[in-house]
Design a protein around this motif. Structure first.
Motif, PDB file in Angstrom:
ATOM      1  N   ALA A   1      83.761  14.515  39.403  1.00 47.72           N
ATOM      2  CA  ALA A   1      82.813  13.402  39.354  1.00 47.72           C
ATOM      3  C   ALA A   1      82.948  12.725  38.005  1.00 47.72           C
ATOM      4  O   ALA A   1      83.187  13.376  36.971  1.00 47.72           O
ATOM      5  N   HIS A   2      82.825  11.445  38.001  1.00 45.66           N
ATOM      6  CA  HIS A   2      82.802  10.676  36.764  1.00 45.66           C
ATOM      7  C   HIS A   2      81.340  10.371  36.459  1.00 45.66           C
ATOM      8  O   HIS A   2      80.667   9.694  37.247  1.00 45.66           O
ATOM      9  N   LEU A   3      80.846  10.900  35.363  1.00 43.51           N
ATOM     10  CA  LEU A   3      79.444  10.729  35.010  1.00 43.51           C
ATOM     11  C   LEU A   3      79.337   9.871  33.746  1.00 43.51           C
ATOM     12  O   LEU A   3      80.257   9.812  32.951  1.00 43.51           O
ATOM     13  N   GLU A   4      78.211   9.250  33.593  1.00 44.34           N
ATOM     14  CA  GLU A   4      78.014   8.355  32.445  1.00 44.34           C
ATOM     15  C   GLU A   4      76.690   8.644  31.787  1.00 44.34           C
ATOM     16  O   GLU A   4      75.697   8.938  32.461  1.00 44.34           O
ATOM     17  N   VAL A   5      76.650   8.561  30.471  1.00 45.40           N
ATOM     18  CA  VAL A   5      75.414   8.745  29.729  1.00 45.40           C
ATOM     19  C   VAL A   5      75.370   7.683  28.636  1.00 45.40           C
ATOM     20  O   VAL A   5      76.393   7.299  28.082  1.00 45.40           O
TER      21      VAL A   5
END
Length: 79
Positions: free
Chosen positions: A72-76
């Motif tokens: 999964a590509h997650l962003e913060v």
């Protein structure tokens, strides 16, 4: 003979490419994408050879034989 499968994650940094196998925590790098992948394969091969010699394959085998793997590509956002 068992087939072991692992994930290779590669990303670009300013000085080249970093490659990592999340199942084993093994990382490598290279000047090109292809070199980073080749170097990761070599690092994983050495890791597995050492794990075999130390009798640790049972501890890591499940993560390398599972057919159910997800990325999964997650962003913060940070300030």
């Amino acid at each position: 003979m068992k087939v072991l499968e692992y994930t290779g994650v590669v990303w670009k940094e300013s000085d080249g490419y970093v490659s990592k196998c999340p199942e084993l925590g093994v990382a490598s790098c290279g000047d090109t994408f292809e070199e980073a992948v080749f170097n990761l394969k070599e690092a994983v091969d050495l890791y597995l050879e050492n794990a075999e010699e130390l009798g640790l394959m049972e501890d890591i085998e499940e993560s390398l034989t599972s057919k159910e793997k997800y990325t999964a590509h997650l962003e913060v956002t940070v300030q």
